[in-house]
Scaffold this active site. Structure first.
Site, mmCIF file in Angstrom:
data_model
loop_
_atom_site.group_PDB
_atom_site.id
_atom_site.type_symbol
_atom_site.label_atom_id
_atom_site.label_comp_id
_atom_site.label_asym_id
_atom_site.label_seq_id
_atom_site.Cartn_x
_atom_site.Cartn_y
_atom_site.Cartn_z
ATOM 1 N N ASP A 182 0.839 -1.238 0.070
ATOM 2 C CA ASP A 182 0.163 -0.069 0.116
ATOM 3 C C ASP A 182 0.834 1.265 0.082
ATOM 4 O O ASP A 182 2.074 1.148 0.415
ATOM 5 C CB ASP A 182 -1.030 -0.141 1.266
ATOM 6 C CG ASP A 182 -1.882 1.187 1.484
ATOM 7 O OD1 ASP A 182 -2.297 1.945 0.448
ATOM 8 O OD2 ASP A 182 -2.328 1.491 2.456
ATOM 9 N N HIS A 183 0.385 2.293 -0.398
ATOM 10 C CA HIS A 183 1.114 3.750 -0.376
ATOM 11 C C HIS A 183 0.641 4.311 1.175
ATOM 12 O O HIS A 183 -0.410 4.398 1.547
ATOM 13 C CB HIS A 183 0.317 4.649 -1.155
ATOM 14 C CG HIS A 183 0.820 4.547 -2.502
ATOM 15 N ND1 HIS A 183 -0.083 4.994 -3.868
ATOM 16 C CD2 HIS A 183 2.089 3.919 -3.165
ATOM 17 C CE1 HIS A 183 0.495 4.592 -4.693
ATOM 18 N NE2 HIS A 183 1.799 4.013 -4.337
ATOM 19 N N TYR A 209 -5.223 4.086 1.116
ATOM 20 C CA TYR A 209 -6.273 2.953 0.694
ATOM 21 C C TYR A 209 -5.954 2.797 -0.515
ATOM 22 O O TYR A 209 -6.920 2.357 -1.526
ATOM 23 C CB TYR A 209 -7.625 3.773 0.827
ATOM 24 C CG TYR A 209 -7.857 4.505 1.861
ATOM 25 C CD1 TYR A 209 -7.382 4.288 3.153
ATOM 26 C CD2 TYR A 209 -8.739 5.801 1.980
ATOM 27 C CE1 TYR A 209 -7.762 4.983 4.214
ATOM 28 C CE2 TYR A 209 -8.972 6.694 3.055
ATOM 29 C CZ TYR A 209 -8.558 6.142 4.325
ATOM 30 O OH TYR A 209 -8.695 6.854 5.186
ATOM 31 N N HIS A 210 -4.612 2.308 -0.968
ATOM 32 C CA HIS A 210 -4.303 1.813 -2.412
ATOM 33 C C HIS A 210 -3.774 0.713 -2.354
ATOM 34 O O HIS A 210 -2.663 0.193 -3.315
ATOM 35 C CB HIS A 210 -3.104 3.055 -2.765
ATOM 36 C CG HIS A 210 -3.469 4.251 -3.108
ATOM 37 N ND1 HIS A 210 -2.714 5.424 -3.561
ATOM 38 C CD2 HIS A 210 -4.857 4.941 -3.337
ATOM 39 C CE1 HIS A 210 -3.461 6.592 -3.644
ATOM 40 N NE2 HIS A 210 -4.803 6.325 -3.715
ATOM 41 N N PHE A 211 -4.216 -0.222 -1.509
ATOM 42 C CA PHE A 211 -3.712 -1.590 -1.360
ATOM 43 C C PHE A 211 -3.605 -2.527 -2.505
ATOM 44 O O PHE A 211 -4.626 -2.424 -3.291
ATOM 45 C CB PHE A 211 -4.066 -2.460 -0.321
ATOM 46 C CG PHE A 211 -5.607 -2.015 0.032
ATOM 47 C CD1 PHE A 211 -6.530 -2.364 -0.546
ATOM 48 C CD2 PHE A 211 -5.602 -0.751 1.058
ATOM 49 C CE1 PHE A 211 -7.820 -2.021 -0.101
ATOM 50 C CE2 PHE A 211 -7.240 -0.574 1.435
ATOM 51 C CZ PHE A 211 -8.208 -1.094 0.806
#
Length: 526
Positions: free
Chosen positions: A292-293, A462-464
């Site tokens: 994730d980021h 929330y970029h998983f």
């Protein structure tokens, strides 16, 4: 039969919506979409600057990670859309493609056909970019893309001017330049959110050959003799089945997709056997490579005068930069939010609210027109984690861990971003707004103090991605055509197939994956 279709799509997010639209272009093809969430899209989802109101509601899966050793054992909250349109209904509408180097890296590492030159036509196909800042932008596509500059927020403009004052170049379009400060392009049309729901799914649902089933929670895949023939799901307290004559397309996202595969007997054999799940296919990479980021909220700044009310998504300007000279792509994305949508220590407070069941309205405690905040995001993290079953109950959340801070360099780069944020707010440009730092605050000065502040405040962008990675190595779950290895008639088409996260917000890349997958599926099923 009413439960027989050509294609069954699990999940209506960025991947599933695109597939539903493109596959149903042929009126002879019957498509069924299963969505775990409901069908009602609230006004807060349509209004770009109200995205914070969607967090911790019934539209949000509201995942909580396992304790993360690299950040002092803290848990991390991650939002994901649980509604028709999936996470496209809750994301910040930022339209950033991956960099050329990102996609070329995918191809270099075994994902044939996914180089920049291969995916550019699909990026263009999805776009309807209104301005001409990127000569390679698409025109006439389903996703409307505007320049946030058109909303003219002066605080966002000052952030860009402050970066220029510090010597950073100003760029016209982040999708045409790797490094610099500028305005985001955003997925907005006529002042409203314009993601895959409006661009792809809504038009598809108007077709007679498309069946949409909301509140349909998939419990497992139906596999017979090595072939995926359908899906079992729960709807209205009943267990039902739906069958696919051609393919089942798993588009449930980087947490739910590996969970469904494992519940169906596809995954690491030792882990499945420990839960007494019969092993259908030993794929040890299922649920691995999850990343994730990481995101910070801060510096948080108080101005001596209020900025104007928001018109867009509030996250309208940014700086993309490298933590060291000589990098080919940025590893830092520092965004400005020109109106604070939530308070200090947000991530820590969210955990308390999830545990105690406090109402969602308490999240927005610090909506103050004089408060702005920085969102430093580490866009090339090295830490890797997992998605793991803890139960055979399909309704139980899996254990998730992006292993934030496991690689010390991830923390060090986030410290650099906080320092850059502080420099931006000390410029003459931002002094005109009377910018005063509230957090980390004057007591956090040394690198060690900043490192501890980062560990205690980092959360998820929330970029998983990555938990069903595409590739040719032993940990790959899908091949370059997104077919699940060892199982016929089953593909994964969502962020979980991304092998390495791009240096950009991920939504646009997932829509592109859906577009390319649609062509691959059509070609295979002529």
């Amino acid at each position: 039969m009413e439960n027989q279709f050509d294609y069954v799509i699990v999940g209506s997010g960025p991947g599933g919506s695109v597939l539903a639209n493109r596959l149903s272009e042929d009126s002879n093809i019957k498509v069924c979409i299963l969505e775990a969430g409901g069908s009602e899209i609230p006004e807060a989802s349509e209004t770009p600057y109200r995205w914070n109101e969607l967090l911790l509601t019934e539209l949000d899966w509201a995942y909580m990670s396992a304790p993360q050793p690299g950040i002092n054992g803290r848990q991390v909250y991650s939002a994901a859309g649980k509604v028709t349109g999936g996470t496209s209904a809750v994301y910040h509408m930022i339209h950033t493609r991956g960099k050329k180097e990102d996609y070329d890296n995918w191809a270099y590492n075994g994902c044939a056909g996914w180089s920049y030159n291969d995916v550019l036509p699909y990026l263009q196909k999805l776009e309807n970019q209104e301005d001409d800042t990127n000569p390679d932008a698409g025109k006439g596509g389903p996703i409307n893309v505007i320049n946030a500059k058109s909303m003219g927020n002066p605080v966002s403009a000052s952030f860009i001017d402050a970066c220029v004052e510090l010597g950073y170049p100003q760029v016209a379009d982040f999708n045409a330049s790797n490094f610099g400060a500028g305005w985001h392009h955003v997925d907005i049309k006529d002042g409203k959110r314009h993601g895959v729901y409006n661009g792809y799914l809504k038009p598809a649902m108007e077709r007679e050959n498309v069946t949409m089933l909301p509140n349909a929670f998939v419990t497992k895949l139906i596999i017979s003799d090595g072939k995926c023939i359908g899906v079992q799901y729960s709807k209205g307290n009943e267990i039902k089945e739906v069958f696919a004559g051609k393919e089942v397309l798993l588009c449930a996202g980087a947490i739910q997709s590996p969970k469904i595969l494992m519940l169906s007997g596809i995954g690491d054999a030792a882990e499945l056997q420990a839960l007494d799940i019969p092993v259908i296919n030993n794929l040890p990479g299922v649920g691995k490579n999850f990343h994730d980021h990481p995101l910070l909220i801060g510096p948080i700044v108080l101005m001596d005068k209020p900025g104007p009310d928001p018109l867009g998504n509030m996250t309208e300007s940014a700086l993309f930069w490298g933590s060291e000279p000589g990098m080919t792509v940025p590893d830092m994305e520092i965004c400005l939010v020109h109106r604070a949508p939530f308070g200090e220590n947000f991530f820590a407070n969210v955990i308390k609210r999830v545990q105690t069941g406090q109402p969602v309205k308490s999240v927005a405690e610090l909506v103050n027109p004089k408060v702005i905040l920085t969102l430093p995001g580490l866009v090339r993290p090295l830490s890797r984690g997992y998605v793991k079953l803890t139960s055979t109950d399909p309704f139980a959340y899996p254990e998730i861990s992006a292993n934030y801070g496991d690689e010390v360099s991830d923390i060090d780069i986030m410290v650099k971003m906080v320092k850059i944020g502080r420099e931006i707010y000390k410029t003459k440009t931002m002094a005109e707004w009377g910018a005063f730092e509230l957090s980390p605050g004057p007591d956090v000065v040394t690198d060690d103090e900043l490192r501890e502040w980062v560990k205690n405040n980092v959360g998820s962008y929330y970029h998983f991605v990555g938990s069903c990675k595409m590739g040719i190595d032993k940990m790959a779950v899908v091949d370059h055509e997104l077919k699940v290895k060892g199982i016929q008639n089953l593909r994964v088409v969502d962020a979980s197939v991304i092998p390495v996260i791009p240096s950009a917000n991920t939504h646009t890349s997932v829509v592109m994956i859906g577009e390319k997958a649609a062509d691959l599926i059509k070609a295979a099923n002529k």
